[in-house]
Design a protein around this motif. Structure first.
Motif, PDB file in Angstrom:
ATOM      1  N   VAL A  92     -45.920 -34.343  -6.500  1.00 12.62           N
ATOM      2  CA  VAL A  92     -46.812 -33.213  -6.206  1.00 12.62           C
ATOM      3  C   VAL A  92     -48.203 -33.465  -6.779  1.00 12.62           C
ATOM      4  O   VAL A  92     -49.213 -33.198  -6.112  1.00 12.62           O
ATOM      5  CB  VAL A  92     -46.205 -31.893  -6.743  1.00 12.62           C
ATOM      6  CG1 VAL A  92     -47.201 -30.751  -6.690  1.00 12.62           C
ATOM      7  CG2 VAL A  92     -44.939 -31.534  -5.968  1.00 12.62           C
ATOM      8  N   THR A  93     -48.269 -34.011  -7.974  1.00  8.65           N
ATOM      9  CA  THR A  93     -49.561 -34.325  -8.601  1.00  8.65           C
ATOM     10  C   THR A  93     -50.359 -35.298  -7.741  1.00  8.65           C
ATOM     11  O   THR A  93     -51.553 -35.092  -7.501  1.00  8.65           O
ATOM     12  CB  THR A  93     -49.335 -34.921 -10.010  1.00  8.65           C
ATOM     13  OG1 THR A  93     -48.690 -33.934 -10.821  1.00  8.65           O
ATOM     14  CG2 THR A  93     -50.640 -35.337 -10.657  1.00  8.65           C
ATOM     15  N   GLN A  96     -51.605 -33.603  -4.548  1.00  3.85           N
ATOM     16  CA  GLN A  96     -52.748 -32.725  -4.836  1.00  3.85           C
ATOM     17  C   GLN A  96     -54.032 -33.521  -5.036  1.00  3.85           C
ATOM     18  O   GLN A  96     -55.114 -33.037  -4.716  1.00  3.85           O
ATOM     19  CB  GLN A  96     -52.462 -31.874  -6.071  1.00  3.85           C
ATOM     20  CG  GLN A  96     -51.431 -30.806  -5.828  1.00  3.85           C
ATOM     21  CD  GLN A  96     -50.998 -30.097  -7.107  1.00  3.85           C
ATOM     22  OE1 GLN A  96     -51.203 -30.577  -8.215  1.00  3.85           O
ATOM     23  NE2 GLN A  96     -50.373 -28.941  -6.939  1.00  3.85           N
ATOM     24  N   ARG A  97     -53.911 -34.725  -5.539  1.00  5.89           N
ATOM     25  CA  ARG A  97     -55.085 -35.583  -5.725  1.00  5.89           C
ATOM     26  C   ARG A  97     -55.523 -36.264  -4.436  1.00  5.89           C
ATOM     27  O   ARG A  97     -56.555 -36.918  -4.396  1.00  5.89           O
ATOM     28  CB  ARG A  97     -54.781 -36.673  -6.752  1.00  5.89           C
ATOM     29  CG  ARG A  97     -54.616 -36.154  -8.151  1.00  5.89           C
ATOM     30  CD  ARG A  97     -54.348 -37.304  -9.080  1.00  5.89           C
ATOM     31  NE  ARG A  97     -53.990 -36.851 -10.400  1.00  5.89           N
ATOM     32  CZ  ARG A  97     -53.589 -37.643 -11.377  1.00  5.89           C
ATOM     33  NH1 ARG A  97     -53.508 -38.950 -11.170  1.00  5.89           N
ATOM     34  NH2 ARG A  97     -53.263 -37.161 -12.543  1.00  5.89           N
TER      35      ARG A  97
END
Length: 156
Positions: A92-93, A96-97
């Motif tokens: 997810v990180t 998102q980036r």
């Protein structure tokens, strides 16, 4: 105007209106930055490495009893669940980036595979099946470490 000048002018005019498109620019291939030193990913690597060592230790123990009855099985299962969650958080990180490399997809896949491998270990009916399940878990945990610590490569 001489015939040569007219021919030259016509050639230049035709060349400038040609239907042939200019060669496309070569796309820039960018390598994403490494995440191996970020706290979340350091935690994933450390936890996966410890669980890999635990898996090897289980492999050396007698496999004659169900996995649930082996020393440390409950702690191992909880740690696998936590690692799965951390891998999904890593996925997810990266999404998102805006990362477009394979790492985000691999982390999601590992997150989904860990519970499946854990279930296979818990339901293994005999020593041979437990050996196979432990071996599969070991390789998945090894991959979890290596995919994060490997140098980043451009998206495929």
């Amino acid at each position: 105007m001489s015939c040569d000048a007219v021919a030259l002018a016509a050639t230049l005019w035709l060349a400038s209106t040609s239907a042939v498109a200019p060669a496309p620019a070569t796309p820039q291939v960018t390598t994403p930055p490494s995440v191996a030193s970020e706290p979340l990913f350091v935690g994933i690597v450390q936890r996966a490495a410890k669980l890999k060592a635990d898996t090897a230790a289980f492999e050396k123990a007698p496999l004659t009893t169900d996995f649930d009855h082996m020393d440390g099985a409950t702690t191992f299962e909880s740690a696998i669940t936590e690692l799965s969650s951390m891998d999904m958080q890593g996925h997810v990180t990266l999404v998102q980036r805006g990362y477009t490399d394979d790492l985000k997809c691999i982390l999601k896949g590992i997150s989904q595979d860990l519970p499946v491998k854990m279930k296979a270990l818990e339901t293994a009916a005999d020593p041979k099946a437990r050996h196979t399940a432990l071996e599969d878990m070991f390789y998945l945990l090894r991959d979890n470490v290596e995919v994060i610590t490997a140098p980043p490569r451009p998206a495929a």
